[in-house]
Motif scaffolding. Structure first.
Motif: not given
Lengths: 238, 761
Positions: B352-377
């Motif tokens: 809780e309250k941590s500030k993290i960054a996620i990096i990776g190549k294009n197509g690695a699934g960064k946005s997908t991970f964000g969508d999974l966290l949001c429940g969009f996927l």
């Protein structure tokens, strides 16, 4: 932590290689000669001013020199691509200047002890020097980061000295009436003067409180809120 | 659907329907009585010369008609109002259910398609379930009533009329499948036109910029032609549908007039009765056609029903979010797009309250991970927990109070500044709205607005930079003050200055929120507590000392001049965990003799070589070199290039910025030409030459003791007779006209070689 130590070592090495250390020691030697040549009666009046002059004025010059040498040689770029944080780079500069000033302070202190047997509380002496250096380097960095080059910085520095440092000295020599004392409290140098003076004579508690708070709060605010963001921006722009 | 959506709606509006039903029955009966009165006017008043009865019956007819007209008008208004209520509520229910969908749904359906389903198909369904079914009831009542009246006149004629009904039905039945398919195709075709315009409007300037106007217009022609064909086909089927009943009616009318006339002549039927009978026959056709219309609409309704059912979510469970702690725990997460596996047994804990960054190549699934966290996927396997609640299984009420995602492209809605901000928190006061703008550095801009919070910022959006739009989007999030904020490449559409502001201030603005930033900005990672690298289908903790893996060789001297070469190298090497033997490197570049000389005494070439050695000190994986051979003599240049090649062969990646095209040809697999800050071309040197190169052969031969030069295109050289003729001469030289990358660059940039902007990698 280790990276910070390496950066500090690098700064000190460059102070040595670029003869900044030599100049700093030379200035201390001049102070030593002055102290030895001083009339015993004037010692308690002059020595605090010499200590203040060294800690306040020299620290700004040292800090600016360290920054502009690096900028001039573009090594700021090389340092920025090392596995170190910008805040470590800045911190290393501050610590190395503090170390140099403490060295200078030690030389002056030893002279006072050996030549005149003047005893001051050592810990307080170094703590006050630390506060003076921190507050003045913070202001000095604001001036430095807003200056194009070293000569522009020197011009700004002279203006700053005329407004803040010189009046403190003039006050000490009673050129400026004492009633102006609290107006001058706006200058960190005046705060520093009261602190150093307290080591040699009695200073009103209110002046001590004002000085301690002012010289602690000023760097605590300037470094994180003004100096570091600006420094980061400047080196990223490089 | 009928049970869950339509029936509750009908029940909710039952009062209106009862009124309409009652009025409709009155109108039907009133209509059915009029021919009966007409019959009495003819037979009992006109033919019987009874003037008194004539006046009474005419007055009755007049006032009954007026009264029926008034009732009809009131009924029409009531009916429209009721239908609209049902339509709007029906659409709102379906639209509300769409919020339960995840991202795969939005990826599957185009917005124009969804729009067509929500507008066209829902209207069709509403018409069927309320209007059509309802009119069917009143029609049946009319039919029974008219049939009873006709029965009182002549039973044989009544049976004759009723026979036509099944005949019409069976004639139309074979056309149902055609009608169904045609309707479906027409809906899809309408949706295609919508898709085309939505996309074209959004990317109008892009199309203009690409010079694709003609292509776009051709596409429009193609889509419209397709639509035209579909509409004409549908029209034909509709015509058959409407003409068959008309023909059968005509046939029936002919038979009835003939038979009715025969009965009248025989005296079995009065003249007035025949007239009334014919009127009733015309009237009975209307209910018959209504019934047929309902049957006709059945296939259309079925298509619409399927299209609406298709977009409704299968699971509609919505629960309150109960967790009071907001630690994120990802357990054995597996996720794939079709056969493309994105995450495999991914595990992660975010405090809780941590500030993290996620990096990776294009197509690695960064946005997908964000969508999974949001429940969009939804993950195929594994779990994501926020505190005690599992994400992705159910939808949560007011989830945005807990988790919000700031998208890549700032979205400004067609509304006032207030309306845009209140979307996040409709209870926020003006003071809170202004405070949120202050926190995002938009206060000065706000003060410059003439109408303040009431300014329509969508209309004036053209004056807003990407950074300002994103700041407004961030102000919305400030109003929500969520526990978790996901920033998905949120600075990709904004300039460098704003990017710096965002990264430096985001943690200060939300000190009590967990921040997860999906980013490409490696130089901004210092603003985060932890950094994770998305690689090989998993998240790995990314050490902040990523500079360990990169080497940078600057063009200009970047060493401490008063220090020796050795001192410089020892100092810089001390910061890396991994070091290469700098002595060997210095020997390789011919600087071993100068190791203990102050760098100030080095020549320019020596400094360039020292820069190169410095860049290699940590044995990097990626090497950035700016003009690595500039100022070097051919020997030293060759040494550096050989070392670069060796570095590549060891598996390293090299990014070179240079204006020396010879170096590019020798060292690079890929070339990017940049002109005025824009990538003009990117390809391999060979492909560039193939694309832009002159393919020709130059032949020089002696003729009359003079050297003659001829150039032939390489294309079809084997069959070029002139070329073969030349070969028979006294040849002096033959060579191919090789195009250099310099030529290609000049060609690409329109002949304006600007070294300052020319970058070749």
């Amino acid at each position: 932590m280790m990276q910070l130590v390496k950066l500090i070592k690098g700064e000190i090495q460059r102070f040595y290689k670029y003869k900044i250390l030599h100049i700093s020691v030379l200035v201390s030697v001049i102070w030593v000669i002055l102290i030895i040549l001083l009339d015993e009666a004037a010692i308690t009046q002059m020595v605090p001013l010499l200590i203040l002059m060294d800690a306040a004025m020299m620290s700004i010059i040292l800090m600016a020199a360290s920054y502009f040498f690096e900028k001039q040689e573009n090594t700021i770029r090389t340092t920025f691509v090392l596995p170190v944080y910008p805040r470590q780079i800045l911190l290393a500069k501050i610590i190395s200047v503090i170390l140099l000033e403490l060295l200078s302070g030690t030389i002056i202190l030893l002279t006072m002890v050996i030549a005149y047997g003047i005893q001051v509380p050592f810990l307080l002496y170094f703590a006050y020097i630390l506060l003076i250096v921190l507050s003045h380097t913070a202001v000095g960095m604001v001036i430095t980061l807003r200056s194009k080059d070293f000569s522009a910085m020197l011009t700004n520095y002279i203006i700053f000295a005329f407004i803040t440092i010189i009046p403190t000295f003039l006050l000490s020599f009673k050129v400026i009436p004492e009633s102006w004392e609290f107006v001058l409290a706006l200058s960190p140098t005046q705060g520093g003067q009261w602190l150093i003076e307290s080591l040699f004579s009695q200073v009103e508690p209110i002046k001590m409180i004002i000085s301690l708070i002012y010289l602690s709060v000023l760097p605590a605010l300037l470094y994180p809120l003004v100096v570091y963001p600006r420094y980061k921006k400047v080196i990223m722009g490089e | 659907m009928f049970k869950n959506i339509i029936f509750p709606l009908l029940r909710k509006n039952k009062r209106g329907f009862f009124v309409i039903f009652f009025f409709s029955i009155f109108i039907s009966i009133s209509g059915a009585i009029q021919p009966f009165i007409m019959q009495h006017i003819i037979d009992d008043a006109i033919l019987a010369s009874n003037l008194n009865q004539l006046y009474i019956l005419v007055v009755i007819t007049f006032f009954l008609t007026i009264f029926t007209m008034m009732i009809s008008a009131i009924n029409e208004i009531y009916y429209t109002k009721n239908s609209m209520n049902i339509l709007f509520e029906f659409r709102k229910i379906v639209f509300n259910k769409l919020f339960l969908h995840d991202k795969t749904f939005l990826n599957k359906y185009h917005s124009a398609d969804l729009m067509s389903r929500l507008q066209g198909d829902i209207s069709e369904l509403q018409r069927f379930y309320t209007d059509t079914v309802f009119s069917l009831f009143s029609t049946i009542i009319s039919l029974v009533f008219i049939s009873t009246i006709i029965y009182t006149y002549n039973i044989k004629l009544m049976i004759l009329i009723l026979i036509f009904l099944p005949i019409e039905f069976f004639c139309l039945k074979p056309l149902y499948p055609h009608m169904h398919n045609s309707t479906k195709t027409m809906r899809e075709s309408t949706s295609n036109i919508g898709k085309f315009f939505i996309e074209s409007f959004r990317y109008l300037l892009v199309l203009k910029n690409l010079g694709a106007k003609e292509q776009t217009l051709e596409k429009l022609d193609f889509i419209q032609d397709d639509y035209k064909k579909v509409v004409i086909k549908n029209k034909k089927i509709n015509l058959i549908f409407s003409q068959i009943p008309a023909f059968i009616s005509l046939l029936g009318k002919t038979i009835i007039i003939s038979y009715g006339g025969y009965l009248t002549i025989k005296g079995e039927l009065k003249v007035g009765e025949l007239v009334a009978f014919l009127t009733y026959f015309t009237m009975i056709l209307a209910p018959v056609h209504t019934i047929l219309g309902v049957v006709n609409n059945l296939p259309k309704m079925k298509v619409s029903l399927n299209r609406v059912l298709e977009i409704l979510p299968k699971d509609e469970k919505v629960e309150p979010f109960k967790s009071s702690n907001f630690e994120i725990v990802v357990k054995d997460l597996n996720f794939s797009y079709a056969n493309n596996k994105i995450f495999e047994n991914l595990n992660l804990n975010i405090k809780e309250k941590s500030k993290i960054a996620i990096i990776g190549k294009n197509g690695a699934g960064k946005s997908t991970f964000g969508d999974l966290l949001c429940g969009f996927l939804k993950a195929q396997d594994g779990n994501i927990f926020i505190g005690n609640e599992e994400i992705g299984k159910n939808d949560f009420i007011n989830f945005s109070k807990y988790l919000v995602k700031l998208e890549q492209t700032p979205i400004i809605f067609d509304d006032s500044l207030r309306g845009n901000l209140l979307l996040a928190n409709d209870k926020a006061s003006d003071e809170e709205l202004i405070n949120s703008l202050k926190k995002t550095g938009m206060f000065d801009w706000y003060n410059s607005l003439e109408n303040g919070l009431d300014t329509n910022i969508f209309e004036s959006g053209a004056n807003l930079s990407g950074g300002q739009k994103q700041r407004i989007a961030l102000s919305r999030i400030i109003l929500l003050n969520p526990k978790i904020i996901i920033l998905d490449e949120f600075t990709s559409s904004i300039d460098e200055k704003d990017t710096l502001w965002f990264y430096e201030n985001i943690s200060k603005i939300f000190p009590d929120s967990t921040i997860i930033a999906i980013t490409h900005h490696l130089n901004m990672l210092n603003n985060f507590d932890e950094v994770y690298l998305l690689e090989d289908k998993n998240l790995k903790e990314y050490k902040k000392d990523y500079y360990e893996d990169i080497g940078v060789g600057f063009e200009m001297p970047v060493h401490f001049g008063k220090l020796t070469g050795r001192e410089n190298l020892i100092y810089f090497a001390s910061f890396y965990k991994k070091n290469i033997d700098y002595l060997a490197l210095m020997e390789r570049v011919g600087l071993s003799e100068a190791l203990d000389q102050e760098v100030n005494q080095y020549s320019k070439g020596m400094k360039v070589r020292l820069n190169f050695v410095r860049a290699l000190l940590n044995d990097p994986k990626v090497l950035f070199l700016d003009e690595p051979t500039a100022g070097l003599d051919p020997n030293n240049s060759k040494i550096i290039k050989t070392m670069i090649k060796e570095f590549r062969e060891r598996g390293g990646t090299v990014i070179i910025t240079t204006h020396l095209m010879g170096d590019v040809e020798e060292l690079c697999d890929q070339v990017v030409f940049m002109h005025k800050g824009i990538v003009s071309e990117a390809a391999s040197p060979r492909n560039l030459k193939l694309e832009y190169g002159q393919k020709e052969i130059q032949v020089e031969y002696l003729e009359n003791n003079q050297v003659v030069s001829k150039v032939f295109p390489l294309d079809k050289i084997a069959t070029n007779e002139d070329f073969h003729h030349c070969l028979e001469k006294d040849i002096q030289t033959i060579h191919t006209g090789e195009t250099t990358l310099d030529d290609i660059f000049i060609k690409i940039t329109g002949g304006t070689v600007d070294d300052a902007t020319r970058k070749t990698h």
